[in-house]
Design a protein around this motif. Structure first.
Motif, PDB file in Angstrom:
ATOM      1  N   SER A   1       0.830  -1.197   0.000  1.00 32.28           N
ATOM      2  CA  SER A   1       0.000   0.000   0.000  1.00 32.28           C
ATOM      3  C   SER A   1       0.871   1.256   0.000  1.00 32.28           C
ATOM      4  CB  SER A   1      -0.930   0.010   1.212  1.00 32.28           C
ATOM      5  OG  SER A   1      -1.764  -1.139   1.172  1.00 32.28           O
TER       6      SER A   1
ATOM      7  N   THR B   1      -4.862  -4.218   4.306  1.00 31.38           N
ATOM      8  CA  THR B   1      -5.642  -4.147   3.076  1.00 31.38           C
ATOM      9  C   THR B   1      -6.436  -5.436   2.943  1.00 31.38           C
ATOM     10  OG1 THR B   1      -3.847  -2.857   2.133  1.00 31.38           O
ATOM     11  CG2 THR B   1      -5.490  -3.718   0.607  1.00 31.38           C
TER      12      THR B   1
ATOM     13  N   ASP C   1      -3.604  -2.634  -5.703  1.00 32.75           N
ATOM     14  CA  ASP C   1      -3.052  -3.041  -4.417  1.00 32.75           C
ATOM     15  C   ASP C   1      -3.880  -4.223  -3.927  1.00 32.75           C
ATOM     16  OD1 ASP C   1      -1.783  -3.212  -2.018  1.00 32.75           O
ATOM     17  OD2 ASP C   1      -2.815  -1.487  -1.128  1.00 32.75           O
TER      18      ASP C   1
ATOM     19  N   ILE D   1      -4.812   2.563   2.750  1.00 32.10           N
ATOM     20  CA  ILE D   1      -4.490   2.741   4.164  1.00 32.10           C
ATOM     21  C   ILE D   1      -3.214   1.975   4.499  1.00 32.10           C
ATOM     22  CG2 ILE D   1      -5.294   2.369   6.525  1.00 32.10           C
ATOM     23  CD1 ILE D   1      -8.154   2.344   5.224  1.00 32.10           C
TER      24      ILE D   1
HETATM   25 MG   LIG Z   1      -1.869  -2.788   2.360  1.00 30.50          MG
END
Ligand SMILES: [Mg+2]
Ligand SMILES: Cc1cc2nc3c(=O)[nH]c(=O)nc-3n(C[C@H](O)[C@H](O)[C@H](O)COP(=O)(O)OP(=O)(O)OC[C@H]3O[C@@H](n4cnc5c(N)ncnc54)[C@H](O)[C@@H]3O)c2cc1C
Ligand SMILES: Nc1nc2c(ncn2[C@@H]2O[C@H](COP(=O)(O)OP(=O)(O)OP(=O)(O)O)[C@@H](O)[C@H]2O)c(=O)[nH]1
Lengths: 495, 696
Positions: free
Chosen positions: A252, A273, A292, A265
């Motif tokens: 991320s 995530t 992601d 985040i």
């Molecule tokens: Mg992540």
């Protein structure tokens, strides 16, 4: 054969929902082939989650006009679920085009919408021509006269755009590749036509083993071409780059860093995530779609597991995989497990993150000593490294040091250049319609190849002709004339 | 329309020039004229040399007694209109100037279609058949084609006698030299002949074959001539050009004819016909008389290295390579010198020695078509095994002639620019007797229908090879003499020779071409066939022991449960006939019906798929384009598309889509433009351009 045409009808880009529209007399049938009622059940894809309600009743055919149904889209061949969706049924003439229609709304993700469209095409719809929905809406009296000219301009605009694309493709390998397959087909067809047209000619005996060989050859060339479709998509939608790796590796962080936005985040809690996050960015002027993913690991949390399943899907769909490792995230053995499980035919860049940390040097030594000697990456996986002639992986980066990402960026751009720009061998398919034609041709040819021993000559000839006609659509060839030319240039027939 | 029976050959008087003949004043005058009478107004001038004689008024004039002209005249008269048919020489009516056979691949389908529509070629060819073969009989029903060796002289005599018996059909040996066209409206009014007679009609069909400005070339020699040393038509072509009609120059050729008595047949391979000959005509298909006629064989030989070196050594003397021939020849009948140039590595080429009639020993030498000088042709012939001492009766030659650009014609074969003028046969850029006859039929029917203000008669590409032929010609044009081939048909599985009557006889009956006798025979056959198909789909076969043994015996698998007879017939190893033992209720049926039932069951799935494609195709064919539609009014249509569409004048969007240079995007724009046009012209109802006319 079905009479229905399909396209993604929401404009490309970041929108929450995408609508795939299928219109035409068989639209509802297509709907039934790709849409399942009820909730999507991940573990057990084959079970239809219908409870006590009979499946026959829960059919698009039985929906009333304007009625919506909740369910999920599946791959019509494998029944593998693609995504949750809402299907809205329209009955002629009460629809945009005035024909029977279904509109399938899915979550906005580019992959989901493309896979949904692909499922509709696979189910037998053809892909819509430029401006076709609007055109038919007009022809069916749904738009007024004042709009006619706008419609024509729309078709024109679409046409010139696709003409530009077509030109691009002709310079690339597409036309050459299609022509080479057509040449094989024409050579067979001209022999068939020779025996049909000149049965008394001494050379008109068919050489069946050779014909079979060439049918197989055409079939495999078609398959290669078909797989080139993904590369063509890059041109239209950008190159899809999946960031994968164990929880906490810094995926991320990398996404945020490359995009210059705080989109994903970032925490130091492993497993932050939970779902895939997509982001369209420009990287040194090229369109890239970053995805992601949830960290790869076995976990008991069912929601997280769903996320991991998505990660696996993402890997399947991506053009390029960036696999990230970092100190203190997982054991070397685990790293080896997932690295080895990556698809062998997909470009891969291996990065080792957090080079700013003091543990990194040891960790890197360990990778080199204990892991690297055991790994084997295929040529296809190492394409980025090959293009740039750079050293062996992994690339060393730190998401905290912008400069360390330059080499990674360079790798991504190099891949794009290799695929996205016209080249002699690299075949690029940008048009859904071309893809559609290829898939149909390749399916038909497969069918012929299977049946070849039992097919009477007239049917065989006719079936090959329809394969050739699909392909000829792509490059605007005239099959009949080409075959007749071939007969007379190859064989000395006539009185 | 007054039908004139007596023909005028008396002086009309007057010193009118050609222009005044083609003046519409004359037309009003001719209304007063009865053929054979002097014009009262002109009587005072009767001592001066008359400029023309009045030949009378007809519904239709047909120029040419070839296959196109004869078929056209027969159709016209059968529809009840009056017609006069002109030929250069009535002893060569319906001549076969080249190969002495009718039918063959794709061409056989054409003859079957002509027959199913009530035309003459099939019926008369059956009477003149001296050998018959069903080509491709092992290759699937969609590509089977009947072919017959024909007694040329007998065929000509039969056609002449047949036409002579039709009321309202006049045959006349006279060379037409001028087409009379009303200059301002460009409407046909009649023709003038070499004998200075003016014949009047508002429809004229040009079916002059290979005669316009024809020139025969043999080696260094060339001279104006039609085929078989017939007089060429040297004036008509010029006159047609003077009306603004474009012409192109094509070329074809023919081999030597030899005396069979001088051929050493003992060392040649004999080629017999089918042991049980079939027929072209559906009327004759159950008649055993045609199966027992004595048949004459063909003979097979080969060229050899000596042949090839003779040709090579003399290439410079070939008019083809010296540049003496400007016309474009067909690729599918290359001359023998062409073959050795284009295929230098082939060691031999096939030669068929074919009979040309029962009462003659003259043989046609297929494979030696040539325009080489006499000495070379002779040497070449004698180099072939079995022909060492062959005596030549006629030399081979090349012939050049003028013909239309078929894209100047509409689907009815009427010329775009000159109203009432039709083209049929080789004049339209085709080659072949069957192609000619097919066009004759279509042009004839349309001339009459136009005269009567009836809708045009057009067969589309899914209905008949005839439809494919004409659509190809007028939509795409041709850059060499056009020959029909099954490969040109996209719906070959439905356009079979066996079902030509099912496709067309009903249509022919409605047109008035098919007589009630044929129609009722057809109905009977179809009803019996349908009933049997239905029965076969209903009969159930149970998995008994004997059925199981039988199936295994035939290399297929035993039944698991009971199935219909139809399902068993579909298995590749089985057919309708072999399953007879398990079908006790089977009625007594003709061989033809049994064969058709078998085909229709076996091919059911494929035929259905093709029918599906046909339905798709018809959608676009039904979208009509108004006559003289102004494509300029469509915004966004590309210039190239506008030009092509305006020149070809397609009648439907489907036809438009087949014009080369018109893209799918142009078609989309055209559809929208047409709809906009239609809404403008009838503002009250807003729907739709579809289904205005369906030609089903
Ligand atoms: Mg992540
Ligand atoms: C040398 C040669 C080789 C050929 N080779 C082949 C071949 O290999 N394969 C093949 O399929 N076909 C071949 N053909 C073609 C075939 O013969 C023709 O396509 C067919 O006969 C054409 O028929 P038609 O009715 O159009 O014209 P034709 O049969 O040519 O008849 C024309 C008629 O018009 C008459 N006519 C012409 N001008 C006038 C006038 N001004 N006034 C009055 N009457 C007139 C003539 O007397 C004649 O009756 C060949 C023809 C020739 C001459
Ligand atoms: N020192 C250092 N820490 C980093 C670097 N990159 C990421 N981190 C930290 O590592 C932790 C995890 O980062 P994330 O980007 O959330 O990792 P992730 O791979 O997305 O993790 P999951 O979403 O849980 O799978 C955060 O605390 C980051 O601040 C780096 O280059 N150096």
């Amino acid at each position: 054969m079905f009479d229905a045409y399909a396209a993604i009808s929401t404009p490309p880009g970041q929108s929450g929902l995408a609508v795939i529209r299928v219109a035409g007399p068989d639209a509802h049938t297509i709907g039934d082939r790709v849409f399942r009622f009820g909730t999507m059940n991940i573990g057990n894809v084959n079970e239809i989650n219908s409870g006590t309600v009979d499946r026959a009743i829960r059919s698009v055919q039985n929906l009333a006009g304007y009625q919506a149904a909740f369910g999920y889209v599946v791959d019509p061949d494998t029944e593998e679920p693609i995504d949750e969706a809402v299907l809205l049924c329209f009955r002629a003439p009460h629809s945009f085009t005035g024909e029977d229609t279904v509109e399938i709304s899915v979550h906005g993700g580019g992959q989901v919408r493309r896979r949904t469209l692909a499922a509709c095409l696979q189910a037998g719809a053809r892909s819509a021509e430029p401006g076709e929905f609007t055109k038919n809406a007009f022809l069916n009296g749904k738009l007024d006269l004042a709009q006619a000219e706008a419609v024509m301009e729309l078709i024109e605009a679409d046409t010139s755009r696709s003409a530009a694309v077509a030109l691009h493709q002709l310079q690339g390998g597409l036309s050459k590749a299609v022509r080479s397959i057509l040449d094989v087909l024409y050579s067979i067809m001209s022999e068939l036509e020779l025996t049909i047209e000149y049965p008394e000619y001494e050379d008109s005996e068919l050489d069946f083993p050779s014909i079979k060989r060439r049918v197989d050859q055409a079939k495999s060339e078609l398959e290669i071409l078909r797989s080139g479709y993904r590369q063509g998509r890059i041109l239209r939608h950008g190159m899809t780059v999946a960031l994968v790796g164990p929880p906490n590796a810094g995926k991320s962080s990398l996404l945020n860093r490359l995009s210059g936005e705080e989109r994903s985040i970032v925490t130091d809690v492993p497993g932050t995530t939970r779902d895939t996050i997509e982001l369209d960015i420009e990287l040194d002027g090229i369109p890239v779609r970053l995805i992601d993913t949830a960290g790869l690991r076995e976990s008991m949390d069912p929601i997280e597991r769903l996320g991991v399943k998505r990660t696996k899907d993402t890997i399947k769909q991506a053009d390029l995989i960036v696999g990230m490792v970092a100190p203190e995230t997982e054991t070397i053995d685990d790293t080896r497990l997932w690295l080895e499980a990556l698809p062998q035919d997909k470009p891969f860049i291996w990065v080792a993150n957090k080079s700013d940390r003091k543990e990194f040097a040891d960790y890197f030594q360990q990778l080199k000593a204990d892991l690297l000697p055991h790994l084997h990456f295929s040529d296809a996986q190492m394409i980025c490294h090959d293009i740039l002639g750079e050293t062996y992986p992994p690339l060393v980066i730190s998401t905290r040091k912008a400069g360390s990402l330059n080499l990674l960026k360079k790798y991504i751009v190099a891949l794009y250049d290799a695929w996205g720009s016209p080249s002699e061998e690299g075949v690029i398919l940008t048009s859904e319609r071309h893809y559609d034609a290829l898939v149909k041709a390749s399916n038909q040819l497969e069918f012929i190849a299977e049946d070849i021993d039992g097919l009477p000559l007239d049917i065989f000839a006719q079936s090959l002709k329809s394969v050739a006609e699909q392909l000829a659509l792509i490059i605007g060839d005239k099959v009949t004339d080409a075959v007749i030319d071939e007969v007379f240039s190859r064989f000395c027939v006539g009185k | 329309m007054p039908n004139t029976t007596g023909l005028a050959n008396e002086c009309l008087g007057g010193t009118m020039d050609i222009n005044s003949v083609s003046n519409s004043n004359i037309e009003s005058e001719t209304e007063r004229v009865e053929a054979g009478k002097k014009m009262p107004a002109e009587q005072s001038l009767s001592h001066s040399v008359p400029s023309y004689f009045e030949g009378g008024q007809y519904d239709v004039i047909v120029i040419g007694t070839g296959h196109a002209g004869c078929e056209a005249a027969a159709a016209i008269a059968r529809l009840g209109a009056s017609v006069i048919l002109f030929g250069m020489n009535l002893d060569t009516m319906a001549n076969l100037p080249c190969n002495p056979n009718i039918g063959g691949t794709a061409k056989g389908q054409l003859v079957r279609e002509i027959d199913a529509l009530g035309g003459i070629m099939g019926v008369l060819a059956d009477e003149a058949t001296i050998q018959f073969r069903m080509l491709n009989s092992s290759k699937g029903p969609a590509v089977q084609s009947p072919r017959a060796q024909i007694d040329r002289r007998r065929y000509q005599a039969l056609v002449k006698a047949y036409l002579e018996k039709i009321p309202n059909l006049h045959i006349r040996q006279e060379e037409v030299t001028e087409l009379i066209v009303e200059p301002s409206k460009k409407v046909v009014e009649g023709v003038r002949t070499r004998l200075n007679v003016v014949y009047r009609a508002s429809k004229v069909i040009v079916a002059t074959g290979t005669y316009l400005d024809a020139r025969i070339i043999i080696g260094e020699t060339d001279f104006p001539s039609g085929p078989d040393n017939q007089f060429p038509a040297l004036d008509l072509g010029k006159n047609l050009r003077s009306h603004g009609i474009r012409m192109q120059r094509f070329k074809t050729g023919t081999p030597v004819r030899i005396n069979l008595n001088s051929v050493n047949t003992e060392i040649l391979e004999e080629q017999p016909g089918d042991p049980l000959p079939g027929t072209f005509s559906f009327l004759n298909e159950d008649d055993p008389a045609y199966q027992s006629k004595p048949m004459i064989p063909c003979w097979l030989s080969w060229t050899n290295p000596t042949t090839h070196s003779i040709l090579e050594n003399n290439l410079s003397r070939s008019p083809l390579y010296s540049g003496d021939i400007e016309g474009i020849g067909p690729r599918y009948c290359p001359s023998v010198e062409d073959k050795i140039v284009r295929f230098p590595n082939r060691e031999r080429h096939q030669i068929f020695i074919e009979p040309t009639g029962e009462d003659t020993s003259e043989m046609y030498v297929q494979g030696l078509s040539s325009s080489m000088p006499v000495d070379v042709q002779t040497e070449v012939l004698h180099s072939v095994k079995g022909l060492e001492n062959a005596v030549i009766q006629r030399m081979g030659y090349a012939i050049e002639y003028d013909c239309f650009f078929p894209t100047d014609l509409s689907l009815t074969l009427e010329h775009h620019d000159i109203k009432g003028l039709y083209g049929a046969g080789q004049i339209n850029g085709t080659s072949g007797y069957e192609e000619a006859a097919a066009q004759g039929l279509i042009a004839g029917v349309n001339a009459v229908r136009s005269l009567r203000g009836e809708a045009p008669f057009i067969l589309d590409r899914s209905q008949a090879y005839i439809g494919v032929l004409i659509d190809d010609l007028v939509t795409k044009g041709t850059s060499e003499p056009y020959r029909m081939m099954t490969a040109r048909a996209e719906y070959r599985l439905v356009l079979r020779q066996d079902n030509a009557d099912e496709r067309l006889t009903e249509i022919g009956y409605e047109l008035g071409l098919v007589d009630p006798v044929r129609y009722h025979r057809f109905k009977e056959k179809i009803n019996a066939q349908q009933a049997e198909l239905k029965r076969v789909r209903g009969v159930r076969i149970r998995p008994t022991e004997s059925v199981g043994a039988f199936l295994i015996d035939h290399g297929t698998t035993p039944l698991k449960g009971s199935v219909t007879l139809a399902e068993l017939i579909k298995r590749p190893q089985l057919d309708y006939e072999v399953l007879a033992p398990f079908d006790p209720e089977r009625p007594e049926l003709s061989e033809i019906i049994r064969r058709n039932v078998n085909i229709q069951i076996k091919y059911e799935g494929y035929i259905e798929m093709e029918a599906d494609r046909v339905r798709q195709f018809k959608k676009m064919e039904r979208k009509r384009i108004p006559k003289d539609f102004d494509y300029q009014t469509i915004p966004g249509l590309r210039l190239e598309a506008i030009q092509k569409l305006a020149a070809i004048k397609p009648e439907s969007v489907g036809q438009a889509s087949r014009i080369s240079g018109v893209s799918p995007a142009d078609i989309a724009v055209l559809l929208v433009g047409l709809e906009a046009f239609n809404r403008r012209s009838r503002p009250t109802d807003s729907l739709d351009i579809e289904e205005q006319i369906s030609n089903e």
